[in-house]
Design a protein around this motif. Sequence first.
Motif, short mmCIF file in Angstrom:
data_model
loop_
_atom_site.label_atom_id
_atom_site.label_comp_id
_atom_site.label_asym_id
_atom_site.label_seq_id
_atom_site.Cartn_x
_atom_site.Cartn_y
_atom_site.Cartn_z
N TRP A 1 0.83 -1.20 0.00
CA TRP A 1 0.00 0.00 0.00
C TRP A 1 0.87 1.26 0.00
O TRP A 1 1.78 1.38 0.80
N ASN A 2 0.54 2.19 -0.89
CA ASN A 2 1.07 3.53 -0.75
C ASN A 2 0.42 4.15 0.50
O ASN A 2 -0.65 3.73 0.93
N VAL A 3 1.08 5.14 1.09
CA VAL A 3 0.56 5.71 2.35
C VAL A 3 -0.18 7.03 2.11
O VAL A 3 -1.39 7.12 2.32
N ASP A 4 0.53 8.06 1.68
CA ASP A 4 -0.06 9.39 1.57
C ASP A 4 -1.09 9.47 0.45
O ASP A 4 -0.81 9.12 -0.70
N LEU A 5 -2.28 9.92 0.80
CA LEU A 5 -3.44 10.10 -0.08
C LEU A 5 -4.01 8.80 -0.60
O LEU A 5 -4.98 8.80 -1.36
N THR A 6 -3.44 7.67 -0.17
CA THR A 6 -4.07 6.37 -0.39
C THR A 6 -4.70 5.90 0.90
O THR A 6 -5.87 5.54 0.93
N ALA B 1 -7.68 9.54 8.19
CA ALA B 1 -7.57 8.33 7.38
C ALA B 1 -8.44 8.53 6.15
O ALA B 1 -9.52 9.14 6.23
N MET B 2 -7.99 8.06 5.02
CA MET B 2 -8.78 8.20 3.80
C MET B 2 -10.04 7.35 3.91
O MET B 2 -10.07 6.32 4.60
N PRO B 3 -11.12 7.76 3.25
CA PRO B 3 -12.39 7.02 3.36
C PRO B 3 -12.22 5.54 3.03
O PRO B 3 -11.72 5.18 1.97
N GLY B 4 -12.63 4.70 3.98
CA GLY B 4 -12.60 3.26 3.78
C GLY B 4 -11.26 2.59 4.02
O GLY B 4 -11.16 1.36 3.93
N ALA B 5 -10.22 3.36 4.34
CA ALA B 5 -8.88 2.78 4.46
C ALA B 5 -8.82 1.70 5.53
O ALA B 5 -8.30 0.60 5.31
N THR C 1 1.76 -10.25 -6.53
CA THR C 1 2.02 -8.98 -5.85
C THR C 1 1.11 -7.91 -6.41
O THR C 1 1.00 -7.75 -7.62
N VAL C 2 0.45 -7.16 -5.51
CA VAL C 2 -0.43 -6.07 -5.91
C VAL C 2 0.02 -4.80 -5.20
O VAL C 2 0.26 -4.80 -3.99
N LEU C 3 0.13 -3.72 -5.95
CA LEU C 3 0.36 -2.40 -5.36
C LEU C 3 -0.94 -1.62 -5.39
O LEU C 3 -1.65 -1.62 -6.41
N VAL C 4 -1.27 -0.97 -4.28
CA VAL C 4 -2.44 -0.09 -4.20
C VAL C 4 -1.94 1.32 -3.98
O VAL C 4 -1.26 1.60 -2.98
N GLY C 5 -2.23 2.21 -4.90
CA GLY C 5 -1.74 3.58 -4.79
C GLY C 5 -2.64 4.56 -5.51
O GLY C 5 -3.61 4.17 -6.18
N ASP C 6 -2.29 5.85 -5.42
CA ASP C 6 -3.18 6.89 -5.93
C ASP C 6 -2.58 7.72 -7.06
O ASP C 6 -3.26 8.58 -7.61
N SER C 7 -1.32 7.49 -7.41
CA SER C 7 -0.68 8.36 -8.39
C SER C 7 -0.28 7.60 -9.65
O SER C 7 -0.07 6.38 -9.63
N ALA C 8 -0.15 8.35 -10.74
CA ALA C 8 0.33 7.75 -11.99
C ALA C 8 1.74 7.19 -11.80
O ALA C 8 2.10 6.19 -12.43
N ARG C 9 2.54 7.80 -10.93
CA ARG C 9 3.88 7.28 -10.64
C ARG C 9 3.79 5.90 -9.98
O ARG C 9 4.61 5.04 -10.25
N ASP C 10 2.82 5.71 -9.11
CA ASP C 10 2.63 4.38 -8.51
C ASP C 10 2.33 3.36 -9.60
O ASP C 10 2.86 2.25 -9.59
N VAL C 11 1.44 3.73 -10.52
CA VAL C 11 1.07 2.82 -11.59
C VAL C 11 2.29 2.48 -12.45
O VAL C 11 2.53 1.32 -12.78
N GLN C 12 3.06 3.48 -12.79
CA GLN C 12 4.25 3.27 -13.61
C GLN C 12 5.23 2.34 -12.90
O GLN C 12 5.84 1.46 -13.53
N THR D 1 -7.88 9.06 -5.26
CA THR D 1 -8.00 9.89 -4.06
C THR D 1 -6.85 10.88 -3.93
O THR D 1 -6.80 11.65 -2.97
N GLY D 2 -5.93 10.85 -4.89
CA GLY D 2 -4.79 11.76 -4.87
C GLY D 2 -4.94 12.83 -5.93
O GLY D 2 -6.04 13.30 -6.22
N ARG D 3 -3.81 13.18 -6.55
CA ARG D 3 -3.81 14.27 -7.53
C ARG D 3 -3.91 13.77 -8.96
O ARG D 3 -3.93 14.58 -9.89
#
Length: 252
Positions: free
Chosen positions: A21-26, A105-109, A186-197, A211-213
């Motif tokens: 899990w990413n932390v900030d804004l996730t 905490a972000m909604p539902g986190a 392995t699964v990554l959960v994040g909010d940014s295009a950088r996370d996806v990349q 939930t991020g930018r």
Amino acid sequence: MAVPWHPRPVPEATINRLVLWNVDLTLVDVSIVTRDAYAEAFRQVTGRPLVKLTQHNGRPDSEIIFETLAINGIAAEDEHLPRFLDALATAFAARRGRLAKEGRAMPGAREALKAVSRLDGTVQSVLTGTIKSNAVHKLTAFGLHKHLDVEVGGYGEEVYPKATLLQVAQGRAKRAYGAVFDGSNTVLVGDSARDVQAARIAGAAMIAVATGRSLPAELHEAGADVVLPDLSNPSEVVAAVAGLTSPARKAG
């Protein structure tokens, strides 16, 4: 002071997935406290007030520090990074009592972490640009650490691209749990295009939350396997994780 963490005990024979899990804004939004800590660390290291802090946007603290020095007219030197990281850890720890009051905490986190922890054989940790001590403070402030093994995560003081950091976390999980973690489990959960990349480069599956930018369209375009508006539907998160993973191999 040591911060407690409580990973879910998983019998080695049943392990079949790693969720990072990413932390900030996730999972959390503590941007006010984070900026304040950065300002204090900047003042301690440079002797000058912080005028401008660069946006995080999924980047590690090490990268943010160098760019923040540059845009504030400070020529980076070799000792700046370790000094800034130490000062940032100290400044953030001094403000950890403000996190629950001034952040959220972000909604539902909380519910999503708990629901994913019930998936048989799941190990959950973090992959974040935040340095480890600060990440743990953020998670602990909202009780989100209870379902995470923070020892096998990847953090912002480690000067690696995020895709490499994901592979580092997989290696740590392998050593800790005796299973091979790769792109199939392995699964990554994040909010940014950088996370996806990062997930795409590392060959891991990606669940993006808007939930991020980064807008949903940007997350889709970057190559996310699943894009959710947020984490408020735990069943949806669990279904996405389960659908993107397959059983892990035992380490040889």
